[in-house]
Design a protein around this motif. Structure first.
Motif, short mmCIF file in Angstrom:
data_model
loop_
_atom_site.label_atom_id
_atom_site.label_comp_id
_atom_site.label_asym_id
_atom_site.label_seq_id
_atom_site.Cartn_x
_atom_site.Cartn_y
_atom_site.Cartn_z
N ILE A 28 11.82 0.27 -9.31
CA ILE A 28 11.97 -1.00 -10.01
C ILE A 28 12.96 -1.85 -9.20
CG2 ILE A 28 12.72 -2.13 -12.14
CD1 ILE A 28 11.97 0.47 -13.60
N ALA A 29 12.53 -3.02 -8.78
CA ALA A 29 13.38 -3.89 -7.96
C ALA A 29 14.59 -4.37 -8.76
CB ALA A 29 12.56 -5.08 -7.47
N ARG A 30 15.59 -4.82 -8.04
CA ARG A 30 16.82 -5.29 -8.69
C ARG A 30 16.53 -6.42 -9.67
NH1 ARG A 30 21.86 -6.39 -4.87
NH2 ARG A 30 21.46 -4.14 -4.61
N SER A 31 15.57 -7.30 -9.34
CA SER A 31 15.25 -8.42 -10.23
C SER A 31 14.39 -7.98 -11.41
CB SER A 31 14.55 -9.53 -9.46
OG SER A 31 13.35 -9.06 -8.87
N GLY A 32 13.84 -6.74 -11.38
CA GLY A 32 13.14 -6.21 -12.53
C GLY A 32 11.66 -5.98 -12.38
N TYR A 33 11.05 -6.45 -11.28
CA TYR A 33 9.61 -6.24 -11.12
C TYR A 33 9.33 -4.88 -10.48
CZ TYR A 33 9.92 -7.16 -6.06
OH TYR A 33 10.22 -7.10 -4.72
N VAL A 34 8.06 -4.47 -10.50
CA VAL A 34 7.63 -3.23 -9.87
C VAL A 34 6.48 -3.53 -8.92
CG1 VAL A 34 6.76 -0.89 -10.21
CG2 VAL A 34 8.29 -1.89 -11.91
N ASN A 35 6.56 -3.01 -7.71
CA ASN A 35 5.50 -3.21 -6.72
C ASN A 35 4.56 -2.01 -6.78
OD1 ASN A 35 3.87 -3.62 -4.47
ND2 ASN A 35 5.53 -4.50 -3.26
N LEU A 36 3.35 -2.24 -7.33
CA LEU A 36 2.33 -1.19 -7.42
C LEU A 36 1.19 -1.43 -6.43
CD1 LEU A 36 2.07 -0.69 -11.30
CD2 LEU A 36 3.50 0.54 -9.65
N LEU A 37 1.37 -2.35 -5.50
CA LEU A 37 0.32 -2.67 -4.54
C LEU A 37 0.13 -1.52 -3.56
CD1 LEU A 37 -1.62 -4.96 -3.62
CD2 LEU A 37 0.17 -5.67 -2.03
N GLN A 38 -1.11 -1.05 -3.44
CA GLN A 38 -1.44 0.05 -2.55
C GLN A 38 -1.88 -0.45 -1.18
OE1 GLN A 38 -1.17 3.64 -3.69
NE2 GLN A 38 0.22 2.15 -4.65
N PRO A 39 -1.66 0.35 -0.12
CA PRO A 39 -1.99 -0.12 1.24
C PRO A 39 -3.43 -0.58 1.38
CG PRO A 39 -0.69 1.89 1.34
CD PRO A 39 -1.01 1.67 -0.11
N GLN A 40 -4.37 0.09 0.73
CA GLN A 40 -5.78 -0.29 0.86
C GLN A 40 -6.11 -1.58 0.13
OE1 GLN A 40 -4.72 2.38 -0.83
NE2 GLN A 40 -5.72 2.50 -2.84
N ASP A 41 -5.19 -2.08 -0.70
CA ASP A 41 -5.43 -3.28 -1.49
C ASP A 41 -4.81 -4.53 -0.89
OD1 ASP A 41 -6.91 -1.85 -3.33
OD2 ASP A 41 -5.17 -1.39 -4.56
N ARG A 42 -4.33 -4.44 0.32
CA ARG A 42 -3.75 -5.61 0.99
C ARG A 42 -4.50 -5.87 2.29
NH1 ARG A 42 2.08 -5.01 1.65
NH2 ARG A 42 2.10 -3.34 0.10
N ARG A 43 -4.63 -7.15 2.62
CA ARG A 43 -5.30 -7.54 3.86
C ARG A 43 -4.32 -7.97 4.92
NH1 ARG A 43 -10.41 -11.16 1.59
NH2 ARG A 43 -11.40 -9.48 0.37
N SER A 44 -3.07 -8.13 4.57
CA SER A 44 -2.05 -8.52 5.53
C SER A 44 -0.74 -7.84 5.15
CB SER A 44 -1.87 -10.04 5.57
OG SER A 44 -1.37 -10.51 4.32
N ARG A 45 0.24 -7.96 6.02
CA ARG A 45 1.53 -7.31 5.76
C ARG A 45 2.24 -7.95 4.58
NH1 ARG A 45 6.00 -5.93 10.45
NH2 ARG A 45 7.40 -4.68 9.13
N ASN A 46 2.11 -9.27 4.43
CA ASN A 46 2.73 -10.00 3.32
C ASN A 46 1.67 -10.84 2.62
OD1 ASN A 46 5.63 -9.27 3.74
ND2 ASN A 46 5.27 -10.27 5.71
N PRO A 47 0.85 -10.23 1.78
CA PRO A 47 -0.26 -10.97 1.16
C PRO A 47 0.21 -11.94 0.08
CG PRO A 47 -0.12 -8.75 0.25
CD PRO A 47 0.89 -8.82 1.36
N GLY A 48 -0.64 -12.90 -0.22
CA GLY A 48 -0.34 -13.84 -1.29
C GLY A 48 0.54 -14.99 -0.83
N ASP A 49 1.01 -15.76 -1.79
CA ASP A 49 1.81 -16.95 -1.49
C ASP A 49 3.12 -16.59 -0.81
OD1 ASP A 49 -0.07 -18.63 -2.63
OD2 ASP A 49 0.91 -18.62 -4.60
N PRO A 50 3.47 -17.25 0.30
CA PRO A 50 4.78 -17.05 0.91
C PRO A 50 5.86 -17.77 0.10
CG PRO A 50 3.56 -18.70 2.12
CD PRO A 50 2.62 -18.16 1.07
N ALA A 51 7.11 -17.48 0.43
CA ALA A 51 8.24 -17.99 -0.34
C ALA A 51 8.27 -19.51 -0.39
CB ALA A 51 9.55 -17.45 0.24
N GLU A 52 7.89 -20.19 0.70
CA GLU A 52 7.97 -21.66 0.70
C GLU A 52 6.93 -22.27 -0.25
OE1 GLU A 52 5.80 -20.44 4.57
OE2 GLU A 52 7.48 -19.73 3.33
#
Length: 270
Positions: free
Chosen positions: A38-62
């Motif tokens: 559980i991350a310090r901010s409270g979320y949990v990363n359940l994303l599996q390697p086979q479920d991502r198409r890039s190293r940092n998928p989804g919207d970037p911070a900007e």
């Protein structure tokens, strides 16, 4: 994460596992010893390697920051009101938003209704922003296009707001008497910036969901905002439109969504 607010059962995302996850200190674990911090901010990363198409998928911070700035200006408040009117959430409801981004819509609905709120997005930056602001909701990094890591029939309401769609998974996690709301951009959405109208997606979307859901109703919500140059730049960034070399001018911009509501088909397809 606030355990006392969690009313839906998370399951292990590891392929061929999908057993219940339980909280142990700062981790979620299943009986097969698959473990997720559980991350310090409270979320949990359940994303599996086979479920991502890039190293940092989804919207970037900007992009997350640009959308958050627009939300903070109140531009999308009419859309929140329309979604609340279409779904009528209450304190007894258990809500999931698939593709929740920075959590604005889900967090606003929870603040208004007291529902149990759960958000899933593939972007770690977006989920971290959501968890930091909306601390009584549950925020999960996962790919909702593949597998939504919740048990069958966990939710009374599922939302997909200008996000990717997964009809079989949405049906699986909804209670048989639950409601699905899908919001798609209307033809005149951001027309001042796009230069031409979008495709009308109502028929295509209802057809896409017809095997798993019965269509209930449609409502179009359209609002306009007078934006300064900085806000227009944030809109352009948030929709991945290549930025102009010269500064974007201030202008009046149209925001328009088609809200489509559905209920699970009965009997449920095998």
């Amino acid at each position: 994460m606030a355990p006392e607010q969690v009313a839906a059962r998370l399951v292990c995302p590891v392929r061929d596992c999908h057993l219940a996850l339980e909280r142990k200190d700062r981790r979620l674990v299943c009986v097969r010893a698959h473990s997720f911090d559980i991350a310090r901010s409270g979320y949990v990363n359940l994303l599996q390697p086979q479920d991502r198409r890039s190293r940092n998928p989804g919207d970037p911070a900007e992009v997350v920051a640009a959308r958050r700035a627009l939300h903070d200006q109140g531009i999308n408040e009419p859309i929140v009101r329309a979604i609340a009117e279409a779904t009528s959430p209450s304190s007894s409801d258990v809500l999931l938003e698939a593709g929740c981004g920075d959590g604005y819509y889900l967090g606003s609905l929870q603040n208004q209704s007291g529902c149990s709120a759960h958000g899933v997005d593939i972007s770690t930056a977006a989920i971290d922003a959501a968890a930091k602001r909306y601390k009584t909701s549950e925020w999960i990094v996962a790919n909702a296009d593949r597998f939504i890591p919740y048990a069958d029939a966990s939710f009374t309401i599922v939302l997909s707001i200008a996000a990717r769609m997964n009809p079989p998974e949405f049906q699986r996690i909804l209670k048989p008497d639950g409601m699905l709301l899908v919001a798609v951009p209307a033809p005149d959405d951001l027309i001042e910036l796009r230069g031409k109208g979008r495709e009308d997606r109502i028929e295509r979307t209802t057809n896409e969901f017809s095997k798993h859901f019965e269509f209930l109703a449609h409502r179009r919500i359209t609002t306009h905002a007078d934006l300064d140059a900085a806000a227009v730049a944030n809109v352009l960034l948030s929709i991945y439109r290549p930025m102009r070399q010269e500064p974007a001018p201030a202008m009046r911009v149209t925001f328009s969504l088609d809200l489509l509501t559905f209920r699970p088909s009965t009997p449920r397809p095998s």
